[in-house]
Design an enzyme around this catalytic site. Sequence first.
Site, PDB file in Angstrom:
ATOM      1  N   SER A  93       0.857  -1.189   0.000  1.00  0.00           N
ATOM      2  CA  SER A  93       0.000   0.000   0.000  1.00  0.00           C
ATOM      3  C   SER A  93       0.889   1.234   0.000  1.00  0.00           C
ATOM      4  O   SER A  93       2.056   1.174   0.425  1.00  0.00           O
ATOM      5  CB  SER A  93      -0.886   0.005   1.257  1.00  0.00           C
ATOM      6  OG  SER A  93      -1.531   1.250   1.432  1.00  0.00           O
ATOM      7  N   TYR A 100      -2.132  -1.452  10.672  1.00  0.00           N
ATOM      8  CA  TYR A 100      -2.307  -1.736   9.242  1.00  0.00           C
ATOM      9  C   TYR A 100      -1.158  -1.142   8.422  1.00  0.00           C
ATOM     10  O   TYR A 100      -0.543  -1.829   7.602  1.00  0.00           O
ATOM     11  CB  TYR A 100      -3.641  -1.163   8.756  1.00  0.00           C
ATOM     12  CG  TYR A 100      -3.821  -1.258   7.250  1.00  0.00           C
ATOM     13  CD1 TYR A 100      -4.209  -2.455   6.653  1.00  0.00           C
ATOM     14  CD2 TYR A 100      -3.595  -0.151   6.426  1.00  0.00           C
ATOM     15  CE1 TYR A 100      -4.360  -2.550   5.277  1.00  0.00           C
ATOM     16  CE2 TYR A 100      -3.743  -0.245   5.059  1.00  0.00           C
ATOM     17  CZ  TYR A 100      -4.124  -1.438   4.485  1.00  0.00           C
ATOM     18  OH  TYR A 100      -4.263  -1.533   3.125  1.00  0.00           O
TER      19      TYR A 100
END
Length: 278
Positions: free
Chosen positions: A154, A167
């Site tokens: 990401s 995360y």
Amino acid sequence: GAIAPGGTDPMTEAARKPWALVTGASDGIGVEFCRVLAPRGWNLVLVARREQKLRELASSLRAEHGAASEVIPCDLAEPHAAQALHRKTKDLGIEVDLLVNNAGLLHNGFFDEIDLAKQQAMLAVNVLALTSLTHLYLNDMLTRGRGRILNVSSTAAWIGIPQQNVYAASKAYVLSFTLALADEVRARNRGVSVTAVCPSYTSTKMLDNPEQGGKLAIPKSQILPADLVAREGIEGCLRGDPIVIPGRANRIGMAVIQRLPRLWVTRQFGKMYRKGMA
């Protein structure tokens, strides 16, 4: 157990095509990875927790593209799930030439207020399962002298993100691990490559899922289509690129962010997330 049997008999005419295994294949980017690969001549091993959604996708891929699909329901947060999944594909006689580690969990909110078990499961899927599957299938690929691995990281990998700290940290692990591993396998010249794809906000259920905490208000102009992320990720992976950042604006944005003071960027994201969290 983490694995349940299912799917089609791979010993068919379609089984002469190469096989790709996609985790998190029941939704979002995972479905789009399958929809990119099937028309390009790949059979699919579909892995996720929700068997019915996998079977519906398998039926669609066969009808539209003649792709064989093996459905393997699997909860990658469970202990030894990766080993069970690898053993299942071996038992089915499937040689996985492309591994797409797409499965991931996300939770929004203050670290101390998110249930610890949920955070442990997030790390189990985002870090441990991804690492384990990469290790198991990479060994097979190196032995055969061919293979591709695509790990979904990401743009959060470059940023400490308050309200999504575990995360973001898990995606930083994926990026660092993948880039280092890509260099290792390139240096060994054994016909294998490893790629990290780093999307930003993508149009999936992760943007609005009550199970993962508050909803984050993101302008539509900043949200990538899931099919674009999947297409650019697969194309970069098959080229052997070590890293892919989908979307030109994201590539420019990440280049800028990496030149800014890290603590300042973290504080700005903290303000934005606390303001935008519903």
